[in-house]
Design a protein around this motif. Structure first.
Motif: not given
Length: 200
Positions: A126-136
């Motif tokens: 959880k939380g990778l999207d907070l660093f601007g990383i596309k989860l897909s």
């Protein structure tokens, strides 16, 4: 012989088409309020108080906009200066409805291992999207690196997370820091026995 009871007149709200007593349980209670204040004030005395407070607030705002001092609830007079209005506007931005203050979201990646069917485990990131990383894109890279299935799903808090099949919790920290240098190792945490433990 007993007297026949008189029929009861029921007034129906034109907005929600419910009897006035049941308007608060309808879907558009906010839209019903003006009609209830005018036609059934005895059923909802709190609405009258609320309407009076809003009216008083509106009048004081008009006075403030003209720069006229108004007498507060404690009896003291207060005048408005331009510095005070700007600070109050800043406070309003931070406050949510109901007076709650919005917290700033901390940038952190949380890794959790969940065991299913006694043998199979899933690693949740959880939380990778907070660093601007596309989860897909991240799930594809994780699936290729660890040769497992990885997918983006909505978690219990309605936030998206990555589910990776298998126990890769300790191998994944090095992969995340190498693949995405924007994610520092100090921002990665594990959940072990219900406690958040830093990975570094």
């Amino acid at each position: 012989m007993a007297e026949k009871p008189e029929p009861v007149k029921v007034s129906y709200c034109p907005t929600c088409s419910l009897p006035a007593e049941y308007c608060e349980f309808g879907s558009d209670f906010e839209k019903c309020k003006p009609w209830l204040i005018k036609n059934a004030p005895e059923l909802y005395p709190d609405l009258l108080k609320e309407a009076d407070e809003k009216e008083a607030g509106r009048v004081s705002e008009q006075l403030h906009s003209f720069g006229i001092s108004s007498i507060g609830a404690d009896g003291s007079a207060s005048s408005v200066h331009s510095g005070e209005t700007s600070s109050s506007k800043q406070e309003e931005v931070k406050r949510l409805p109901g007076g709650k203050i919005k917290k700033k979201v901390r940038q952190e990646v949380v890794i959790e291992k969940v065991v299913r069917n006694k043998r199979k485990s899933i690693t949740i990131i959880k939380g990778l999207d907070l660093f601007g990383i596309k989860l897909s894109d991240a799930s594809k890279k994780l699936g290729k690196k660890f040769a497992t299935g990885a997918s983006v799903v909505k978690g219990p808090t309605e936030k998206e997370q990555i589910d990776v099949q298998g126990d890769i919790a300790y191998d994944i920290v090095e992969f995340i820091t190498e693949t995405w240098p924007d994610v520092p190792e100090t921002a990665i945490y594990f959940i072990e026995d219900g406690k958040k433990v830093p990975a570094a």
